[in-house]
Design a protein around this motif. Structure first.
Motif, PDB file in Angstrom:
ATOM      1  N   SER A 275      79.944  13.471   9.312  1.00 38.97           N
ATOM      2  CA  SER A 275      78.976  12.450   8.895  1.00 38.97           C
ATOM      3  C   SER A 275      77.710  13.079   8.337  1.00 38.97           C
ATOM      4  O   SER A 275      77.137  12.594   7.352  1.00 38.97           O
ATOM      5  CB  SER A 275      78.635  11.542  10.083  1.00 38.97           C
TER       6      SER A 275
ATOM      7  N   ASN B 124      75.635   6.534   9.694  1.00 47.41           N
ATOM      8  CA  ASN B 124      76.843   7.034   9.041  1.00 47.41           C
ATOM      9  C   ASN B 124      77.882   7.456  10.075  1.00 47.41           C
ATOM     10  O   ASN B 124      79.094   7.293   9.863  1.00 47.41           O
ATOM     11  CB  ASN B 124      76.503   8.216   8.126  1.00 47.41           C
TER      12      ASN B 124
ATOM     13  N   MET C  22      81.695   6.144  10.282  1.00 43.69           N
ATOM     14  CA  MET C  22      82.887   6.974  10.426  1.00 43.69           C
ATOM     15  C   MET C  22      83.712   6.536  11.634  1.00 43.69           C
ATOM     16  O   MET C  22      84.947   6.482  11.588  1.00 43.69           O
ATOM     17  CB  MET C  22      82.501   8.445  10.563  1.00 43.69           C
TER      18      MET C  22
END
Length: 385
Positions: A82, A117, A121
């Motif tokens: 990420s 992020n 993910m």
């Protein structure tokens, strides 16, 4: 160029004129290569896929399928991926700030963005068995939680370029907003195909997604999360390989490959994903080995500690979360506050942890060795680029 009251008359004049928005070719029933995949590229993709599956097996075998550190190892691999994906968008965060952000102790705006992020993910892997439009929208909503356009297809023109005022001169002008729903429906149909090598499938899908640019913001990170959803959902990986680190290591080649794809040449983006996969497998293996060795070293420091001491349960968690607070530990392990404090004190006394604040209240403890390994990995990626 519309008059929003902010641009000068000369700027509006420079930004006014005809432009050509991209309309990507349909993929659902098409063959990405005609008449067939070139032999050398097929071999490259096969080798890259083998490297990923070998990495996957190694990560599990290195610790053992029942090892309590396997989950934290998977978590840190995902966080590393990420962070690399975010760095492609010029969002750079060190391992310490990222770990602090996970326990709500960081004031870094970039760290909070990268943690979003990470959540994206995680959602990609959780939803990997259902690769439909709802999944893509859910990934975007996770990434941009609270934003007005989170989880919604765009209703305006977007482009990739230096000017935020006009698409003229942009590197890429995405399809008109009214063309996006049909383009995404075609992409979702393409995701359902089972007749393509997984890595090639993911590379083409990613390039098509970035060409469509279905959102006003967050397209790159959402598109790379989609890659991991495919790698997991199509059965190539069970852990997370740092593929974005491989893309970041040759960032200009990656962006040039996306431009080539938009011009009708799919080969460069497939080559870049094959190269990134091999890079991810090789460097990811070294990272797993280094973290595992650190864990073994720490176990040695606990020699003589009674087997049922809480410190033993904390130890594997440090792989995935190398900075802890007593509150975080209490919540994670569901233990009393006094037990959490005692375990942290014991690990500090044995040289595993360091108290990082110097305060008497609201303290946090960090594992300097693990943080250094993660920062070294990020530095290696930057040097490669």
């Amino acid at each position: 160029m519309p008059d929003d009251g902010l641009a000068s008359r000369s700027a509006r004049a420079r930004g006014t004129g005809p432009y050509e928005a991209t309309l990507p070719a349909p993929l659902a029933g098409a063959e990405p290569y005609s008449p067939s995949l070139p032999g050398d590229l097929a071999a490259d993709v096969a080798d890259a896929e083998k490297a990923l599956t070998t990495f996957d097996a190694h990560a599990i075998a290195r610790l053992g399928a029942d090892n309590p550190a396997l989950g934290p190892m998977s978590a840190i691999l995902l966080r590393t991926e990420s962070a690399s994906s975010s760095q492609i968008e010029d969002l750079t965060v060190g391992a310490r700030q990222l770990a602090l952000a996970e326990i709500d102790e960081s004031r870094s705006g970039n760290a909070a963005t990268v943690i979003a992020n990470v959540r994206t993910m995680e959602a990609a892997l959780r939803l990997a068995d259902s690769l439909d439009l709802e999944t893509v929208l859910a990934l975007h909503a996770e990434l941009l939680t609270g934003a007005r356009d989170a989880g919604r297809l765009r209703d305006q023109l977007v482009w990739v370029g230096r000017s935020g005022l006009s698409p003229l001169g942009a590197v890429h002008i995405a399809p008109e907003a009214e063309d996006v729903p049909a383009a995404m429906a075609d992409l979702v149909s393409f995701l359902d195909r089972e007749d393509l090598p997984v890595l090639l499938h993911a590379a083409i899908a990613h390039a098509q997604f970035e060409t469509i640019h279905p959102f006003t913001d967050g397209n790159g990170r959402t598109g790379r999360a989609l890659v991991h959803a495919m790698l997991r959902g199509k059965g190539l990986l069970t852990t997370t390989a740092p593929v974005s680190a491989g893309l970041l290591a040759q960032l200009s080649a990656y962006t040039e490959a996306l431009s080539a794809y938009r011009a009708g040449d799919a080969r460069p983006i497939v080559e870049q994903f094959a190269r990134a996969a091999r890079y991810a497998a090789a460097t990811g293996t070294r990272l797993v080995d280094a973290l595992s060795a650190q864990l073994e070293e720490d176990r040695g420091r606990l020699t003589g500690v009674r087997p049922h001491a809480l410190a033993w349960k904390v130890l594997p968690l440090l792989i995935g979360q190398p900075i802890l607070s007593a509150a975080h530990l209490r919540s994670t392990l569901d233990v009393p506050a006094m037990s959490a404090q005692r375990a942290l004190a014991q690990l500090t006394e044995l040289g595993v942890l360091q108290e990082a604040t110097g305060r008497s209240r609201n303290r946090v403890w960090q594992h300097p060795g693990i943080l250094a390994l993660l920062d070294d990995y990020a530095a290696e990626v930057r040097r490669a680029g």
